[in-house]
Design an enzyme around this catalytic site. Structure first.
Site, PDB file in Angstrom:
ATOM      1  N   GLU A  38       8.218  -7.399 -77.834  1.00  0.00           N
ATOM      2  CA  GLU A  38       7.767  -8.771 -77.550  1.00  0.00           C
ATOM      3  C   GLU A  38       7.385  -9.490 -78.838  1.00  0.00           C
ATOM      4  OE1 GLU A  38       8.653 -10.597 -74.836  1.00  0.00           O
ATOM      5  OE2 GLU A  38       7.683  -8.964 -73.750  1.00  0.00           O
ATOM      6  N   ALA A  55       7.993 -18.512 -65.107  1.00  0.00           N
ATOM      7  CA  ALA A  55       7.275 -17.256 -64.889  1.00  0.00           C
ATOM      8  C   ALA A  55       7.511 -16.264 -66.022  1.00  0.00           C
ATOM      9  CB  ALA A  55       7.690 -16.633 -63.565  1.00  0.00           C
ATOM     10  N   GLY A  56       8.129 -16.736 -67.110  1.00  0.00           N
ATOM     11  CA  GLY A  56       8.416 -15.830 -68.218  1.00  0.00           C
ATOM     12  C   GLY A  56       9.615 -14.945 -67.940  1.00  0.00           C
ATOM     13  N   SER A  95      15.323 -20.642 -67.737  1.00  0.00           N
ATOM     14  CA  SER A  95      16.032 -21.602 -68.604  1.00  0.00           C
ATOM     15  C   SER A  95      17.283 -20.968 -69.203  1.00  0.00           C
ATOM     16  CB  SER A  95      15.108 -22.133 -69.698  1.00  0.00           C
ATOM     17  OG  SER A  95      14.646 -21.091 -70.542  1.00  0.00           O
ATOM     18  N   ASP A  99      16.485 -14.081 -74.824  1.00  0.00           N
ATOM     19  CA  ASP A  99      16.691 -14.457 -73.422  1.00  0.00           C
ATOM     20  C   ASP A  99      18.160 -14.725 -73.106  1.00  0.00           C
ATOM     21  OD1 ASP A  99      13.983 -14.347 -73.541  1.00  0.00           O
ATOM     22  OD2 ASP A  99      13.642 -16.488 -73.178  1.00  0.00           O
ATOM     23  N   TYR A 133       2.813 -20.525 -79.418  1.00  0.00           N
ATOM     24  CA  TYR A 133       4.060 -19.848 -79.809  1.00  0.00           C
ATOM     25  C   TYR A 133       4.459 -20.298 -81.214  1.00  0.00           C
ATOM     26  CZ  TYR A 133       8.996 -18.379 -79.531  1.00  0.00           C
ATOM     27  OH  TYR A 133      10.215 -17.806 -79.773  1.00  0.00           O
TER      28      TYR A 133
HETATM   29  P1  ADP Z   1      11.248 -19.872 -68.039  1.00  0.00           P
HETATM   30  O1  ADP Z   1      12.521 -19.845 -68.794  1.00  0.00           O
HETATM   31  O2  ADP Z   1      10.262 -18.847 -68.485  1.00  0.00           O
HETATM   32  O3  ADP Z   1      11.445 -19.825 -66.556  1.00  0.00           O
HETATM   33  P2  ADP Z   1      11.104 -22.502 -69.184  1.00  0.00           P
HETATM   34  O4  ADP Z   1       9.988 -23.467 -69.310  1.00  0.00           O
HETATM   35  O5  ADP Z   1      11.760 -22.018 -70.414  1.00  0.00           O
HETATM   36  O6  ADP Z   1      10.528 -21.263 -68.338  1.00  0.00           O
HETATM   37  O7  ADP Z   1      12.229 -23.098 -68.251  1.00  0.00           O
HETATM   38  C1  ADP Z   1      11.884 -23.678 -66.999  1.00  0.00           C
HETATM   39  C2  ADP Z   1      12.647 -24.996 -66.828  1.00  0.00           C
HETATM   40  O8  ADP Z   1      14.036 -24.675 -66.531  1.00  0.00           O
HETATM   41  C3  ADP Z   1      12.188 -25.822 -65.664  1.00  0.00           C
HETATM   42  O9  ADP Z   1      11.110 -26.656 -66.043  1.00  0.00           O
HETATM   43  C4  ADP Z   1      13.436 -26.620 -65.340  1.00  0.00           C
HETATM   44  O10 ADP Z   1      13.577 -27.720 -66.235  1.00  0.00           O
HETATM   45  C5  ADP Z   1      14.544 -25.638 -65.630  1.00  0.00           C
HETATM   46  N1  ADP Z   1      14.942 -24.954 -64.400  1.00  0.00           N
HETATM   47  C6  ADP Z   1      14.681 -23.676 -64.035  1.00  0.00           C
HETATM   48  N2  ADP Z   1      15.222 -23.411 -62.821  1.00  0.00           N
HETATM   49  C7  ADP Z   1      15.834 -24.536 -62.413  1.00  0.00           C
HETATM   50  C8  ADP Z   1      16.580 -24.905 -61.245  1.00  0.00           C
HETATM   51  N3  ADP Z   1      16.784 -24.047 -60.249  1.00  0.00           N
HETATM   52  N4  ADP Z   1      17.081 -26.159 -61.180  1.00  0.00           N
HETATM   53  C9  ADP Z   1      16.860 -27.036 -62.184  1.00  0.00           C
HETATM   54  N5  ADP Z   1      16.181 -26.753 -63.289  1.00  0.00           N
HETATM   55  C10 ADP Z   1      15.666 -25.526 -63.412  1.00  0.00           C
HETATM   56 MG    MG Z   2      12.705 -20.196 -70.872  1.00  0.00          MG
END
Ligand code: ADP
Ligand code: MG
Length: 384
Positions: free
Chosen positions: A33, A123-124, A128, A172, A224
């Site tokens: 990590e 949720a980590g 994205s 990731d 971060y």
């Molecule tokens: P993580 O990658 O840890 O889940 P991030 O903040 O990097 O968190 O990414 C989350 C973002 O990705 C959300 O705020 C949204 O913009 C986008 N996202 C995730 N899932 C979806 C989805 N099913 N539809 C549209 N956008 C999404």
């Molecule tokens: Mg992310």
């Protein structure tokens, strides 16, 4: 949502069959990590949770984007107008991928995209990266770009760093693009060389639980950046390109050369964490008892909590409660300040342990955590 449902959603939305349907998973990081921006080692595996995208090629310079999971309608963008950091919505992730591909000289001329994801957002677990990689893989196939998984991962990272404006390492996207079912991915983030390490926990009567605390502390982005800058400072003070270049055997000598207590702590975490990844790889490759991985995970948590200081009370509560109820090892996973923890446990202990964590959260007045079993699953692929 499955491939067929996403295909049907595409047809309802755009009035024609898509050219194909693709899937890309979220990931959980077993160990390693905050090493991926220090040219170090990581060891993620793919989750069964996936982003699924139905996509068709366009030739008129238009990109249409729709997520079944939000009610924000169809976004219509012109490729020539795509500008880094101009979009603060979800559409920045897929649009950023198109932008990065075109910036790199790949002939992408437009697309219609309809997607849905079962990767919990924020949720980590890299929802994205799943979004980015599923779109990148679809465009790679549709425009016959011939790029390999690690190349798509690099472009997706560029999309997220430059277009979205979020500083993330390479783990990731590489995990989502390159993982294989039944394996964890031992990845050297310096050159992206990789090795698939068999990980069949069920065969040994073990389970790996993911506990999503459902909290995200607002300052996580800024912290971060600070950790990254601190690591760069450490590398500069020690005269190396990246902290990965400090061998574990030389750690004490390196620390003795640093006056700044904060930098010393960051360096110690990164160097010991790289060592822990190599330890876990050696344990898994030796074919011995996987239970021995548990204490390495727990040591990783202590290092993230005390040296790197990216844990939070909710993550510590998961780890402490799990360990007090028989877990073999536990640690926060992902960037920290909320998000998820992982717990390695005997299959027979899972129910009692889950209950104990839920009760501890209730007693602390926290929202119930989401607990699920993580089985190493397939990386990005075409599904329809
Ligand atoms: P993580 O990658 O840890 O889940 P991030 O903040 O990097 O968190 O990414 C989350 C973002 O990705 C959300 O705020 C949204 O913009 C986008 N996202 C995730 N899932 C979806 C989805 N099913 N539809 C549209 N956008 C999404
Ligand atoms: Mg992310």
């Amino acid at each position: 949502m499955g491939a067929q449902e996403v295909r049907e959603g595409f047809v309802r939305l755009y009035g024609a069959e898509p050219d194909g349907v693709w899937a890309a998973p979220g990931r959980v990081n077993l160990i390693g990590e905050h090493t991926d921006y220090n040219d170090g080692f990581v060891m993620p595996f793919a989750l069964p949770h996936i982003a699924v995208a139905a996509v068709s090629r366009r030739t008129d310079g238009v990109l249409r984007l729709h997520s079944a999971d939000l009610d924000s309608g169809v976004a219509e963008l012109r490729l020539d107008d795509l500008t880094p950091e101009s979009d603060k919505k979800w559409t920045a992730y897929p649009a950023g991928v198109v932008w990065a591909l075109r910036e790199a000289g790949h002939p992408v001329t437009g697309a219609d995209v309809h997607l849905s994801s079962t990767v919990p957002s924020g949720a980590g677990l890299s929802s994205s990266a799943a979004l980015e990689v599923v779109v990148a893989l679809a465009l790679n196939d549709l425009f016959e770009l011939g790029l390999q998984g690690w190349q798509l991962a690099r472009l997706c990272q560029r999309a997220e760093n430059v277009y979205v404006g979020a500083p993330t390492g390479i783990m990731d996207q590489t995990a989502s693009a390159c993982c294989e079912a039944g394996h964890a991915l031992f990845l050297d983030t310096r050159d992206l060389s990789q090795k698939q390490i068999p990980l069949d926990l069920a065969a040994e009567g073990l389970r790996l639980l993911v506990v999503d605390t459902q909290v995200t502390h607002a300052h996580s982005g800024g912290e971060y950046g600070k950790r990254r800058a601190g690591c760069e400072k450490g590398a500069a003070l020690l005269g190396v390109d990246a902290l990965r270049d400090i061998a574990y055997a030389d750690l004490d000598a390196a620390l003795a050369r640093l006056d700044d207590e904060e930098v010393r702590r960051l360096v110690r975490h990164v160097v010991t964490e790289d060592q822990r990844v190599e330890q876990v790889v050696a344990l898994l490759e030796s074919g011995g008892d996987t239970r021995a991985v548990g204490p390495v995970l727990t040591a990783g948590h202590a290092s993230l909590r005390d040296d790197f200081r990216v844990s939070c009370p909710e993550l510590d509560l998961v780890v402490d409660t799990a360990l007090a109820h028989g877990a073999l090892g536990a640690r926060m996973t992902g960037g920290g300040f909320g998000g998820s923890a992982i717990v390695l446990a005997e299959a027979a202990d899972v129910d009692a342990l889950t209950k104990a964590v839920e009760e501890a959260f209730a007693a602390a007045g926290l929202k119930a955590p989401r607990v699920f079993e993580a089985v190493p699953s397939a990386g990005a692929r075409r599904v329809g």
